[in-house]
Each structure stands twice: as C-alpha cells, then as structure tokens.
Design a protein around this motif. Structure first.
Motif, short mmCIF file in Angstrom:
data_model
loop_
_atom_site.label_atom_id
_atom_site.label_comp_id
_atom_site.label_asym_id
_atom_site.label_seq_id
_atom_site.Cartn_x
_atom_site.Cartn_y
_atom_site.Cartn_z
N PRO A 44 0.83 -1.55 0.21
CA PRO A 44 0.03 0.26 0.31
C PRO A 44 0.53 1.82 -0.17
CG PRO A 44 -0.98 -1.77 1.87
CD PRO A 44 0.30 -2.71 0.86
N SER A 45 0.15 1.96 -0.79
CA SER A 45 0.66 3.77 -0.45
C SER A 45 0.53 4.11 0.82
CB SER A 45 0.73 4.22 -2.15
OG SER A 45 -0.93 4.57 -1.33
N ALA A 46 0.20 4.46 1.53
CA ALA A 46 -0.40 4.80 2.95
C ALA A 46 0.47 3.60 4.00
CB ALA A 46 -1.75 5.35 3.14
N SER A 47 0.61 4.90 4.88
CA SER A 47 1.60 4.23 6.40
C SER A 47 0.16 3.30 6.16
CB SER A 47 1.68 5.62 7.26
OG SER A 47 0.72 6.27 7.55
N PRO A 48 0.15 2.61 7.80
CA PRO A 48 -0.71 1.49 8.45
C PRO A 48 -1.80 2.77 9.01
CG PRO A 48 0.78 0.19 8.89
CD PRO A 48 1.76 1.44 7.66
N GLN A 49 -0.55 3.74 10.52
CA GLN A 49 -1.48 4.90 10.58
C GLN A 49 -2.28 5.41 9.62
OE1 GLN A 49 1.74 4.18 10.35
NE2 GLN A 49 2.79 4.27 12.30
N GLU A 50 -2.42 5.65 8.73
CA GLU A 50 -2.99 6.63 7.76
C GLU A 50 -4.09 5.95 8.06
OE1 GLU A 50 -1.26 9.20 4.78
OE2 GLU A 50 0.02 7.68 5.13
N ALA A 51 -4.16 4.31 6.84
CA ALA A 51 -5.28 3.90 6.35
C ALA A 51 -5.79 3.01 8.13
CB ALA A 51 -4.47 2.18 6.43
N LEU A 52 -5.70 3.51 9.59
CA LEU A 52 -6.46 3.16 10.53
C LEU A 52 -7.75 4.01 11.53
CD1 LEU A 52 -3.65 1.52 12.99
CD2 LEU A 52 -5.47 0.34 11.51
N ALA A 53 -7.41 5.14 10.21
CA ALA A 53 -8.49 6.39 10.08
C ALA A 53 -9.95 5.94 10.27
CB ALA A 53 -8.12 7.63 9.93
N PHE A 54 -9.78 4.59 8.83
CA PHE A 54 -10.86 4.35 8.49
C PHE A 54 -11.63 2.61 8.96
CE2 PHE A 54 -8.84 6.50 5.95
CZ PHE A 54 -9.24 8.20 5.42
N VAL A 55 -10.63 2.71 9.71
CA VAL A 55 -11.48 1.70 11.18
C VAL A 55 -11.72 1.67 12.10
CG1 VAL A 55 -10.90 -0.99 12.21
CG2 VAL A 55 -9.04 0.26 9.66
N GLN A 56 -12.93 1.21 12.75
CA GLN A 56 -13.74 1.32 13.97
C GLN A 56 -13.28 0.10 14.65
OE1 GLN A 56 -16.91 4.10 12.81
NE2 GLN A 56 -16.06 5.05 14.15
N VAL A 57 -13.32 -0.06 16.12
CA VAL A 57 -13.48 -1.45 16.61
C VAL A 57 -14.75 -0.93 18.58
CG1 VAL A 57 -12.47 -2.96 18.47
CG2 VAL A 57 -10.84 -1.94 15.86
N PHE A 58 -15.17 -1.64 18.18
CA PHE A 58 -16.45 -1.30 19.27
C PHE A 58 -15.95 -2.60 20.19
CE2 PHE A 58 -18.37 0.46 15.77
CZ PHE A 58 -18.57 1.69 16.24
N VAL A 59 -15.97 -2.36 21.80
CA VAL A 59 -16.04 -3.12 23.14
C VAL A 59 -16.61 -2.77 24.18
CG1 VAL A 59 -13.87 -4.18 23.81
CG2 VAL A 59 -13.12 -3.61 21.62
N ILE A 60 -17.81 -4.06 23.99
CA ILE A 60 -18.89 -4.09 24.72
C ILE A 60 -18.28 -4.66 26.16
CG2 ILE A 60 -20.96 -3.83 25.16
CD1 ILE A 60 -19.66 -3.16 21.57
N GLY A 61 -18.81 -4.47 26.85
CA GLY A 61 -18.40 -5.50 28.72
C GLY A 61 -19.91 -5.21 29.61
N ASP A 62 -20.19 -5.99 29.90
CA ASP A 62 -21.58 -5.37 30.46
C ASP A 62 -22.78 -4.13 30.02
OD1 ASP A 62 -20.61 -7.28 32.33
OD2 ASP A 62 -19.29 -6.16 33.31
N GLY A 63 -22.52 -3.97 28.94
CA GLY A 63 -23.94 -3.35 27.97
C GLY A 63 -23.00 -1.91 28.34
N MET A 64 -21.89 -1.80 28.14
CA MET A 64 -21.00 -0.66 28.56
C MET A 64 -19.55 -0.35 26.93
SD MET A 64 -22.68 1.38 30.71
CE MET A 64 -21.61 3.15 30.74
N LEU A 65 -19.75 0.87 27.16
CA LEU A 65 -18.57 1.15 25.47
C LEU A 65 -17.45 0.89 26.39
CD1 LEU A 65 -17.91 0.76 22.82
CD2 LEU A 65 -18.23 3.31 22.81
N ALA A 66 -16.60 0.18 26.21
CA ALA A 66 -14.91 0.53 26.88
C ALA A 66 -14.47 1.14 26.43
CB ALA A 66 -14.17 -1.49 26.82
N GLU A 67 -13.55 2.04 26.56
CA GLU A 67 -12.89 3.01 25.66
C GLU A 67 -11.43 2.68 25.31
OE1 GLU A 67 -13.65 6.39 25.26
OE2 GLU A 67 -15.74 6.00 26.48
N GLY A 68 -10.72 3.47 24.24
CA GLY A 68 -9.62 2.64 23.48
C GLY A 68 -9.67 3.12 22.55
N ALA A 69 -7.62 2.62 22.24
CA ALA A 69 -7.84 3.33 21.31
C ALA A 69 -7.20 2.12 19.81
CB ALA A 69 -6.81 4.61 21.20
N LEU A 70 -7.22 1.84 18.04
CA LEU A 70 -6.47 1.42 17.23
C LEU A 70 -4.70 2.05 17.41
CD1 LEU A 70 -8.41 0.42 14.89
CD2 LEU A 70 -7.00 -1.11 16.38
#
Length: 418
Positions: free
Chosen positions: A54-80
């Motif tokens: 790919p021509s772009a860096s992985p960091q640039e590509a990650l701007a288009f990815v979302q990961v939702f982590v849910i425990g006990d009905g709550m969205l956990a905060e975090g980052a890729l």
C-alpha cells in the motif's frame, strides 16, 4: 534436521501474468481480532492484511477502522494502534479490562472511504480489491495480570530446499522439446520459459536453508501467549522473520549459512527478551545459493537421448544440438557439489533473484515485506487462529445496535496523496 528437495519442471505453454490492479491498493482485505483470552492489562491482537504494498502508512489507514468493545452493556474506551517494530495491529484499552469478564467486539472497516482518500486515482473504484468489512468476536478476560516477561529457550529446527533455476542456459531436454524464452509482466519472475512437447529439466538450482524457532502452545498461559510477538533476527541484521498474529513461531530463509536469535516482545508492555543464538546451514555450504544439480529425475520419462542446444534469438536452435549425459560424481542428494553463479551471469548470491526473503515465510509465519515497507501481504498459507466462545454477553449487542450511527461519524480524512 535438513533435507534436500529437487523440483522438476513439466511441459507447459507460456503463461505471462498480468499486473495486479490491486497491488498498490490501501484497502484492507482482512481485519479481525484474533485474541480469545486476554489479561486485564493486555491488548487485543488484530490480524490485519492489505493487498500488496500500500502507498499509505498503516497509521493513515487506521483512520478508517472502528473497533467497538462492549462489556456489561458498556462501551469500553480504547484506541487502535500500529507497532512498527513488530508490525502488529492492536487495540489498547484506556483502563484495564474487567478480570474474568467477557467482551463483545465489533469491527467496521470503511474500505470505500479509505480508497477515496488514500488510493491512487486508477484504483479508487476497484471495490473488489477489498469490500467494506464488518465482523464480530467474543473475548474473555483472565483473572490474572500479565507477569514480568520471561521466556524459556525456544525450540529450533532447519530444513533445506533446492529450487531448479529454469533458464535457456540451464536446461537439458529430450523428445523434441526446444525451449523459448518470453518476457512477462510478472514481478517475481520477469522471464517465462516454454516448450510445446517433450521434457526438460534444469541442471542448476538455488539452495536455501530455512530456520524455524518457536514455542510449544503450552509453554505460556493463554492470556500471556496472545500478548507476544516473535521476531527471528539474523545476527548481523540482514534478514528478519516475524510471527503471524496468534502464532508462536518465526522463520528465516536464506541462501547462505547464518546465525539468528529469537526476540520476544510483549505487545502490551513493550518488554523484550532475546533467546540464545543458533546457527544454520554450516553443513550445507556446497548445497546453498546457485549450484549444479542432477536433472535425471526430471528426464526419467524421456524416450530419446537427452540433449542441449545452442541459443539463438531467445530460443534453442534445433539445428545446433549435442547429446547430453550426466557428468560423473553426482551423489544421491541431487547435487554435483560445485557452487556456481546465477545463470544470468550474476555471481552475487544476495541478488534479489537468488535470495529468499526472511519475512516471506509459510506455515503460519507472517509474510510481511522487508523493513522499510509498511504494507501487509496476504500470507500464502493459512494464518489459522482459535476462536473463542461465540456466545454474546448479556445486553452487549443491544448496545451495539445503538452504536451503528457512529459509523458515519468519521474522523477527518487525511489529504489525498499525490
């Protein structure tokens, strides 16, 4: 453990390969959480792959990815994040996860918007290079934190492989075969050798030694094993092999004897430990790089005397041939014991045409490019993984349903690359 393998060529028509229109696409072809059990203070390991370079860096590509982590009905905060040294993609929680808890994971990759922003114009519309990705997983959290990183001595083994080199100057043929050389658009091999009938086999091969260092699955607790990334590094730094996500093995292939050490890194803490040095291929010096091999096995089906011919305008001249017989002194390993240069006239065994990239490994080992290239290549083999319990935590997916609107709230798009 070492072994010699000699491959034989079969008659076939020319088959020039066209350039892959997806080769420089930034689209992800795979993006999936591979962690099944993690430590409360651990990270989620992700298997992320793209088409080629790919021509772009992985960091640039990650701007288009979302990961939702849910425990006990709550969205956990975090980052890729992307870790360049290990080439690992991980999701890191902002605070430790709940011990003995269970989390539902939803991954969303917007490949269309990624392509519009980062791809070159000529591949922007090629959605079949990677469609949008949506997948789910379930991750369990252990009751134990990550211990201080400590590793036993790894298991290690080696194997030997000889690949015949097919060039007009290295073949011997029979039964009316007169090879022709054609130029192709293939990146890996720009020359195609073809013959219509008869049989041909090569008199030269390229030998490589493959080293694999690994840990057995039961050496580490599951929540520790999933946190580890392995790098097998040649002692002089020339070649590097990396483990695939979720695997505890790394390998290097090279056409000269070498020594290497296995480095183990915790993706969560960054701790690093290095194993002992092991050396490979010292007993195979005359069977590595370019050397003579015995073509007899490939000529076993011949009905007539084998022959070699003069080369005229990139083809064998059928009017200028002479009989060929196997030279004396060949042993049962299929090698003549002499080391020669590349049949194309290059005596440097480190030439790209004669060297197996240590990162280009198979059997569950990562196949990323050499250092300096940030892209990820789809492995040639299966990077298999173990899935956890597919059951959904109570109430988690109800929260997920209310999160889909976040998909449209994209971060600011990076500027289009020139």
């Amino acid at each position: 453990m070492t072994s010699a393998v000699t491959l034989t060529a079969a008659p076939r028509p020319a088959d020039a390969c066209p350039p892959d229109p997806c080769y420089e696409s930034n689209r992800f072809t795979h993006f999936e959480v591979v962690s099944t059990i993690v430590a409360p203070d651990g990270v989620l390991r992700i298997d992320a792959r793209q088409n080629g370079y790919p021509s772009a860096s992985p960091q640039e590509a990650l701007a288009f990815v979302q990961v939702f982590v849910i425990g006990d009905g709550m969205l956990a905060e975090g980052a890729l994040e992307y870790q360049p040294e290990t080439r690992a993609f991980v999701w890191r929680p902002a605070t430790p996860l709940t011990p003995n808890g269970t989390y539902g994971i939803v991954v969303v990759v917007d490949n269309d918007e990624l392509a519009q922003s980062l791809d070159e114009e000529w591949i922007v519309e090629e959605s079949w290079c990677g469609e949008d990705i949506e997948n789910e997983a379930t991750v369990h959290v252990s009751g134990s934190m990550l211990p201080e990183l400590a590793i036993p001595d790894p298991d290690f083994e080696s194997s030997h492989h000889v690949e015949p080199i097919e060039r007009l100057s290295t073949l011997v043929c029979c039964d009316g075969a007169y090879p022709t050389e054609l130029a192709t658009s293939c990146i890996d091999d720009p020359i195609e050798i073809s013959w219509g009938t008869g049989h041909c086999a090569s008199r030269q091969g390229r030998g490589t030694v493959r080293a694999v260092e690994s840990f057995k699955d039961d050496v580490f607790p599951v929540h520790v094993a999933g946190d580890l990334a392995l790098t097998l590094r040649q002692t002089d730094g020339s070649w590097i092999g990396r483990s695939a996500p979720g695997q505890l093995a790394a390998s290097i292939e090279h056409n000269e004897p070498f020594c290497a050490r296995l480095e183990v890194v915790s993706l969560a803490t960054g701790e690093q430990r290095t194993g002992p040095e092991h050396c490979y291929g010292d007993d195979l010096v005359d069977q590595l790089s370019f050397h003579d091999i015995d073509p007899s096995e490939g000529l076993a089906a011949c009905q007539t005397q084998a022959y070699i011919c003069e080369i005229e305008q990139n083809t064998w001249d059928p009017d200028n041939c002479e009989p060929w017989t196997a030279p004396p002194g060949e042993d049962d390993t299929g090698t003549a014991g002499s080391t020669n240069g590349d049949p194309d006239g290059n005596d440097d065994p480190n030439d790209p045409a004669g060297t197996s990239n240590g990162d280009n490994a198979t059997g569950g080992v990562d196949t990323t490019p050499q250092d300096g290239d940030d892209g990820l290549i789809d492995p040639a083999g299966c990077a298999c993984r173990t899935r956890g319990d597919d059951s959904t935590p109570t109430g988690s997916w109800l929260l997920v349903a209310g999160l889909w609107w976040l998909r449209r709230r994209r971060p600011a798009m990076p500027a289009h690359r020139p």
